[in-house]
Design an enzyme around this catalytic site. Structure first.
Site, PDB file in Angstrom:
ATOM      1  N   HIS A 394       0.814  -1.217   0.000  1.00 30.36           N
ATOM      2  CA  HIS A 394       0.000   0.000   0.000  1.00 30.36           C
ATOM      3  C   HIS A 394       0.851   1.273   0.000  1.00 30.36           C
ATOM      4  CE1 HIS A 394      -3.691  -2.175   0.344  1.00 30.36           C
ATOM      5  NE2 HIS A 394      -3.417  -2.671   1.542  1.00 30.36           N
ATOM      6  N   ASP A 428      -2.996 -10.238  -2.793  1.00 31.67           N
ATOM      7  CA  ASP A 428      -3.542  -9.849  -1.502  1.00 31.67           C
ATOM      8  C   ASP A 428      -5.037  -9.545  -1.681  1.00 31.67           C
ATOM      9  OD1 ASP A 428      -2.338  -8.663   1.335  1.00 31.67           O
ATOM     10  OD2 ASP A 428      -4.150  -7.605   0.696  1.00 31.67           O
ATOM     11  N   HIS A 430      -6.497  -7.000  -0.699  1.00 30.71           N
ATOM     12  CA  HIS A 430      -6.639  -5.570  -0.940  1.00 30.71           C
ATOM     13  C   HIS A 430      -5.807  -5.141  -2.147  1.00 30.71           C
ATOM     14  CE1 HIS A 430      -7.225  -6.418   3.392  1.00 30.71           C
ATOM     15  NE2 HIS A 430      -8.264  -5.602   3.243  1.00 30.71           N
TER      16      HIS A 430
END
Length: 594
Positions: A394, A428, A430
């Site tokens: 991220h 993942d 996300h």
């Protein structure tokens, strides 16, 4: 200090430069060699079977990228043998173990390919065949070196017959059986010898000469000369298979210092322990210690002002105190506040990723681990795993969030991109917004992400299907946002779409951002993948048969995270290595036939 790495092609400047240096070593160490043989080495890598052999090139480089030695191995998949064309150190290089390190690499490669052995020529250590005392001494030293590995001249044949009567120094044909049991039978030896003479020396050897030499292989099995320089070969006669048959494992040995003991913070040290406990039950891994890398690797993908801010704020926070961003610059972003803790919102995308005294040290060590694992691929490993926390996918160019501070996978991909094209596969739960942002305008790094749709899944603001890249990067970012409820069968259908896109891209290296938060019951996800699904995912990824770096991202159901990780890597290993051809001193130079 030097490192050994494999060169797959001449498409990147760093590889082209290494090849130029290899060619210069050849000119210096083999002055009688045909210039055309030197010039065609890049073509051997580009067109591996054009000349009947698959070319495998390893170079030994120092920290400045200077090639201090190299080894060129040819492999014939039809006849199942390897031929060592050249192994040499640079002219000014003496000692340092370069020759031994290179030879151990090619032995391991040949054994993993299933070769019956490595064949090569060596000048004779017999005074009757070599009249020059100085050259004779050099020949003896060279054959002594190879004998330590169990490589011995084949005897009882006419291979040493000079092309012209009276010529001095005719070469032996040496065989290294790679420590394998059993002896080479005559019917297999003869076509191998013919292939060597016709393909390597067909322009010098007449058909009658070749036939005479082939017919002279009458012993069944062929005979090797008894050891002359020692009673028995050393243990290295059997190559270790770490680089070609093991998964290099690099664990963040400082991850536990980043332990945020606050309710709801699920990114905890127990995750690593749970995974390690399950991995230790397999025999698939070889542990590598993390190396220290300079901060310039951080700024290769992250903005310098962000890196400097993150380092400074962590150093200034008292031990045991965490600061969470709470002020975000919707207006006047050009005028950040003086107080570092308040300024955190200028570099963060959420309110639940803390800054604390140990965050810098743990995050920097995660990067070191990812880079160590990436270097392992360059050094010949086919699979590598950076087991790290904090995670990284991220983290964008100048912001952190989602428990991520530095984008470990992106920094590793940036390193690998100097040596070939790279695909990043983010699996993942996300979206991998960090990799997307960092490589969005580039065509040499393909970014692919399977994730929960941003309608309901963090980070909410990215991961849509129409985000495909910009500029030269248009078409090199693929998002596959998936529904809130998903089982293993549906996930594998989406994964196969992603793998087809990667296959069309034809990367040199693959980086996998591995999230285990796709598992059933994960507190941050909504899908229902079970252990058997992770094994199938790993097998499908491994079937790409690419040098693959796996970097740990999310996964927070600690009761099953280790079991799921183990199943993924069992599948990855089986898909990539179980039945695959394993593809990513002083001069030991050998004089070829004049």
């Amino acid at each position: 200090m030097f490192r050994i790495r494999r060169i797959y092609d001449d498409l990147r400047p760093v590889n082209r430069d290494a090849l130029v240096q290899v060619q210069q070593i050849l000119r210096e160490q083999f002055p009688a060699l045909n210039p055309a043989d030197i010039d065609k080495i890049p073509e051997l890598l580009r067109n591996p079977l054009k000349h009947g052999f698959r070319a495998i090139l390893y170079v030994a480089e120092n920290q400045r990228g200077q090639v201090r030695g190299f080894a060129l191995l040819s492999y014939d998949p039809e006849l199942g043998f390897a031929y060592l064309d050249y192994i040499s150190a640079a002219k000014a290089t003496t000692g340092g173990g370069i020759g031994g390190a290179l030879y151990e690499h090619v032995r391991e490669e040949a054994l993993a390919l299933g070769a019956v052995g490595i064949f090569f020529e060596c000048l004779p250590d017999d005074p009757a065949l070599c009249r020059d005392a100085t050259i004779l001494k050099q020949n003896q030293a060279r054959l002594k070196f190879y004998e330590k590995y169990g490589a011995l001249p084949i005897i009882g044949t006419s291979y040493e017959t000079p092309l012209k009567p009276g010529d001095d120094n005719p070469p032996y044909l040496v065989l290294d059986p790679l420590g394998q049991p059993g002896l080479l039978c005559r019917e297999r030896a003869r076509p191998i010898v013919r292939a060597i003479l016709e393909r390597r020396y067909g322009h010098l050897c007449s058909p009658g000469y070749i036939q005479m030499v082939v017919d002279s292989f009458g012993d069944d099995p062929v005979r090797l000369r008894p050891p002359r320089y020692g009673k028995q070969p050393r243990a290295a006669a059997v190559p270790r298979l770490g680089r070609t048959r093991k998964i290099a494992l690099v664990v963040n040995d400082r991850h536990a210092i980043h332990h945020v003991r606050e309710r709801g913070y699920v990114e905890s040290p127990v995750r690593i322990r749970s995974i390690l406990r399950e991995l230790e039950a397999t025999s698939l891994f070889e542990n590598l210690a993390p190396r220290d890398y300079p901060e310039r690797f951080l700024t290769s993908v992250h903005a310098r002002d962000y890196v400097e801010y993150f380092k400074r704020v962590c150093r200034n926070l008292p031990a045991g105190k965490s600061v969470y961003p709470y002020v975000f610059p919707l207006r006047n972003a050009a005028r950040p506040p003086v107080e570092l803790a308040v300024r955190a919102g200028y570099y963060c995308i959420d309110t639940f990723t803390p800054l604390n005294r140990n965050a810098w040290d743990a995050a920097k060590r995660s990067v070191d681990c990812a880079l160590t694992a990436a270097d392992a691929l360059l050094e010949g490993y086919r699979l590598a795993y950076a087991l790290v926390r904090p995670p990284g996918h991220h983290a964008e160019r100048r912001v952190f969030g989602g428990f991520c501070y530095f984008n470990n996978a992106a920094i590793a991909a940036q390193l690998l991109s100097a040596h070939g094209s790279v695909a990043i596969l983010d699996i993942d739960y996300h979206h991998g917004n960090g990799q997307q942002v960092i490589f969005y305008e580039r065509a040499d790094v393909l970014t692919v992400s399977l994730h929960g749709h941003p309608r309901f899944a963090y980070p909410y603001f990215s991961g849509f299907e129409d985000e495909t890249g910009e500029g030269v990067g248009k078409g090199f970012n693929l998002n596959l946002p998936l529904p809130e409820q998903l089982d293993g069968v549906q996930y594998l259908e989406a994964l196969h779409k992603a793998l087809k896109r990667i296959g069309r891209f034809r990367p040199t290296y693959l980086v996998v951002s591995l999230g285990l938060d796709t598992a059933k019951g994960d507190p941050t996800g909504t899908w229902s993948l079970a252990a058997r699904d992770f094994e199938r995912v790993g097998r499908a990824v491994g079937a790409l048969r690419l040098p693959t770096l796996v970097v740990q991202e999310g996964g927070y159901r600690n009761r099953v995270i280790g079991i799921n990780a183990r199943n993924f890597f069992v599948g990855l290993w089986q898909g990539a290595l179980s039945e695959a051809e394993v593809a990513p001193s002083n001069s030991q130079a050998r004089k070829v036939r004049p």
